[in-house]
Design an enzyme around this catalytic site. Structure first.
Site, mmCIF file in Angstrom:
data_model
loop_
_atom_site.group_PDB
_atom_site.id
_atom_site.type_symbol
_atom_site.label_atom_id
_atom_site.label_comp_id
_atom_site.label_asym_id
_atom_site.label_seq_id
_atom_site.Cartn_x
_atom_site.Cartn_y
_atom_site.Cartn_z
ATOM 1 N N ARG A 194 -51.915 89.808 -32.357
ATOM 2 C CA ARG A 194 -52.578 90.475 -31.224
ATOM 3 C C ARG A 194 -53.255 91.772 -31.651
ATOM 4 O O ARG A 194 -54.304 92.118 -31.116
ATOM 5 C CB ARG A 194 -51.576 90.734 -30.106
ATOM 6 C CG ARG A 194 -51.263 89.441 -29.378
ATOM 7 C CD ARG A 194 -50.344 89.646 -28.222
ATOM 8 N NE ARG A 194 -50.337 88.433 -27.414
ATOM 9 C CZ ARG A 194 -49.407 88.134 -26.520
ATOM 10 N NH1 ARG A 194 -48.410 88.974 -26.309
ATOM 11 N NH2 ARG A 194 -49.474 87.026 -25.837
ATOM 12 N N GLY A 239 -49.268 79.114 -24.318
ATOM 13 C CA GLY A 239 -48.622 79.759 -25.456
ATOM 14 C C GLY A 239 -48.154 78.781 -26.518
ATOM 15 O O GLY A 239 -48.482 78.922 -27.706
ATOM 16 N N GLY A 248 -50.295 82.351 -19.325
ATOM 17 C CA GLY A 248 -50.380 82.329 -17.864
ATOM 18 C C GLY A 248 -51.789 82.562 -17.359
ATOM 19 O O GLY A 248 -52.265 81.872 -16.453
ATOM 20 N N LYS A 293 -42.628 70.411 -18.448
ATOM 21 C CA LYS A 293 -42.334 69.987 -17.077
ATOM 22 C C LYS A 293 -43.574 69.765 -16.231
ATOM 23 O O LYS A 293 -44.534 70.513 -16.324
ATOM 24 C CB LYS A 293 -41.543 71.090 -16.373
ATOM 25 C CG LYS A 293 -40.138 71.272 -16.836
ATOM 26 C CD LYS A 293 -39.488 72.278 -15.907
ATOM 27 C CE LYS A 293 -38.248 72.878 -16.491
ATOM 28 N NZ LYS A 293 -38.004 74.192 -15.865
HETATM 29 P P1 ADP Z 1 -47.511 75.725 -23.032
HETATM 30 O O1 ADP Z 1 -46.714 76.959 -23.407
HETATM 31 O O2 ADP Z 1 -48.562 75.419 -24.042
HETATM 32 O O3 ADP Z 1 -48.038 75.790 -21.634
HETATM 33 P P2 ADP Z 1 -45.136 74.254 -22.256
HETATM 34 O O4 ADP Z 1 -44.366 75.534 -22.228
HETATM 35 O O5 ADP Z 1 -45.410 73.573 -20.978
HETATM 36 O O6 ADP Z 1 -46.492 74.460 -23.078
HETATM 37 O O7 ADP Z 1 -44.317 73.174 -23.114
HETATM 38 C C1 ADP Z 1 -43.973 73.347 -24.442
HETATM 39 C C2 ADP Z 1 -42.610 72.789 -24.775
HETATM 40 O O8 ADP Z 1 -42.448 71.449 -24.332
HETATM 41 C C3 ADP Z 1 -42.400 72.776 -26.272
HETATM 42 O O9 ADP Z 1 -41.336 73.635 -26.586
HETATM 43 C C4 ADP Z 1 -42.064 71.309 -26.592
HETATM 44 O O10 ADP Z 1 -41.050 71.165 -27.553
HETATM 45 C C5 ADP Z 1 -41.622 70.773 -25.256
HETATM 46 N N1 ADP Z 1 -41.784 69.311 -25.170
HETATM 47 C C6 ADP Z 1 -42.938 68.632 -25.143
HETATM 48 N N2 ADP Z 1 -42.698 67.304 -25.086
HETATM 49 C C7 ADP Z 1 -41.362 67.141 -25.082
HETATM 50 C C8 ADP Z 1 -40.493 66.002 -25.017
HETATM 51 N N3 ADP Z 1 -40.979 64.756 -24.968
HETATM 52 N N4 ADP Z 1 -39.177 66.225 -25.003
HETATM 53 C C9 ADP Z 1 -38.696 67.485 -25.052
HETATM 54 N N5 ADP Z 1 -39.446 68.590 -25.121
HETATM 55 C C10 ADP Z 1 -40.775 68.428 -25.121
#
Ligand code: ADP
Ligand code: MG
Length: 401
Positions: free
Chosen positions: A40, A354, A379, A202
């Site tokens: 950053r 992130g 976010g 999720k």
């Molecule tokens: P971002 O930060 O890019 O928005 P998220 O926080 O929604 O992404 O999701 C990232 C997390 O989801 C990662 O830590 C990854 O390991 C987990 N993840 C993705 N697919 C699976 C899966 N099939 N089972 C368990 N964890 C998962």
């Protein structure tokens, strides 16, 4: 209409010999007073150096961590100031406070082209309350306001909102300009076909994004743990996989909406399964035949190919959310494979989130370099994609206070 309309950039602002308040995102990870990742800081350098070379007296300010009770030496900007000084090869004074006499003394001693870094803005609880008196106290330090902290623009906090309103000359730095231009294009008129790739932990985290994207995209590609809930909603038995049981009805509604809008939805056809999140190897199976006790931790090779094919004629691709548990090597191929296909698609490619940004950087080769834009704001990037008005961006529009 472009998303940048009505917003001046630092290049348009009269900063010569002026005191410039430059809001940056120096919210870096710290371990016992050491900055463990200075990305950053490095990303803010072009704007800082531009301001220095034009003879501005540069007053940098940021929040760092989440101090809940006022000043906390563990979260002092001193730690970041030392790193910044090395990069700039210049002295960086850090006053004891971001407002009042301590700050004024340092700020009014600055000569043209010199830099100081104010103490952690969140040492004052008024920062997060968008407090007017606090904003007024900060405003006394400077003549011109520039925001380059994209990671903070979705919050109406004093340093990105109330303070900006007090300046006639206000605008964005290079980093914020790049973010607004790239993400804004997705909201105001992405070139078609537009494909969105969603994954991650999720469905419940991403409902608003999915809803907003359904109104804009030609195809929605779903992977990650999120896909399990959609697969379950379509009647597949995902066995021990993470499925949000209370979101099945919502997933069905989203699929129905997609159908009505003529948005093609692609879900995994195979996956890499294992017995637990701690597993050190996985097996590839069809999503219709997940063995008892196993969970899907990544998309499989046939799915990577299916998704990659959908990218082939896309003109725009937006990606948020890893395709699997990419932090572990046996379950990283799906995420890295999709990143590779996206980077080499020839489309305008934007990555937000992130963990997604971390995944693209971990994918290796020149994948990260080949993406059109990797957003630095988790976010903030999602809220912008959702079509929300971000307070720290809207406040920069217009030329008079
Ligand atoms: P971002 O930060 O890019 O928005 P998220 O926080 O929604 O992404 O999701 C990232 C997390 O989801 C990662 O830590 C990854 O390991 C987990 N993840 C993705 N697919 C699976 C899966 N099939 N089972 C368990 N964890 C998962
Ligand atoms: Mg995340």
């Amino acid at each position: 209409m472009g998303y940048l309309d009505g917003i001046r950039t630092i290049k348009d602002l009269p900063i010569e010999n002026k005191r410039l308040f430059l809001r940056v995102d120096f919210n870096v990870p710290l371990d016992q007073g050491k900055v463990t990742d200075d990305t950053r800081v490095r990303e803010a350098l072009p704007t800082i150096k531009h301001a220095m070379s034009r003879g501005a007296k540069v007053i940098l300010a940021s929040h760092l961590g989440r101090p809940k009770k006022g000043p906390d030496p563990a979260l002092s900007m001193e730690h970041v100031g030392a790193v910044l000084a090395e990069h700039l090869k210049a002295e960086v004074h850090v006053p004891d406070d971001c407002i009042g006499d301590a700050a004024k003394k340092v700020v009014f001693d600055l000569r043209d082209g010199q830099v100081c870094l104010l103490e952690n803005l969140r040492f004052h609880l008024e920062e997060e309350k968008d407090d007017e008196a606090f904003a007024a106290a900060l405003s006394q330090l400077a003549d011109v306001y520039v925001d380059d902290a994209f990671g903070a623009v979705h919050r109406a906090h004093a340093s990105v909102h109330g303070l900006a309103k007090l300046f006639r000359d206000r605008g964005c730095g290079f980093l914020l300009e790049k973010e607004i231009a790239a993400l804004g294009k997705l909201v105001t008129g992405a070139d078609k076909p537009y494909v969105a790739v969603l994954g991650g932990a999720k469905v419940s985290d991403k409902i608003a994004v999915v809803e907003a994207l359904l109104a804009q995209v030609d195809a929605l590609v779903i992977g990650g743990a999120m896909a399990n809930t959609f697969l379950a909603a379509m009647g597949k038995d995902c066995k021990a996989s993470k499925v949000e049981g209370d979101k099945l009805a919502l997933a069905r509604t989203l699929l129905e909406k997609a159908k009505q809008k003529g948005v093609e939805v692609l879900v995994p056809i195979d996956g890499v399964v294992a017995g637990s999140l701690e597993a050190t190897e996985g097996a590839v199976v069809d999503v219709s035949s997940v063995p008892d006790g196993k969970m899907i931790l990544d998309i499989g090779p046939k799915t990577i190919e299916l998704f990659a094919k959908r990218f082939a004629n896309a003109k725009t691709i937006f990606w948020n959310g890893p395709m699997g548990l990419f932090e572990k090597a046996p379950f990283s191929k799906g995420t890295f494979g999709v990143a590779d296909a996206m980077a080499n698609s020839g489309a305008f490619t934007v990555v937000g989130g992130g963990d997604s940004a971390a995944a693209v950087n971990a994918a290796g080769g020149d994948i990260a370099k080949k993406m059109s834009h990797i957003s630095t704001g988790g976010g903030a990037s999602l809220e912008l994609i959702e079509g929300k008005k971000l307070p720290g961006i809207e406040v920069l529009r217009g030329t008079t206070a």
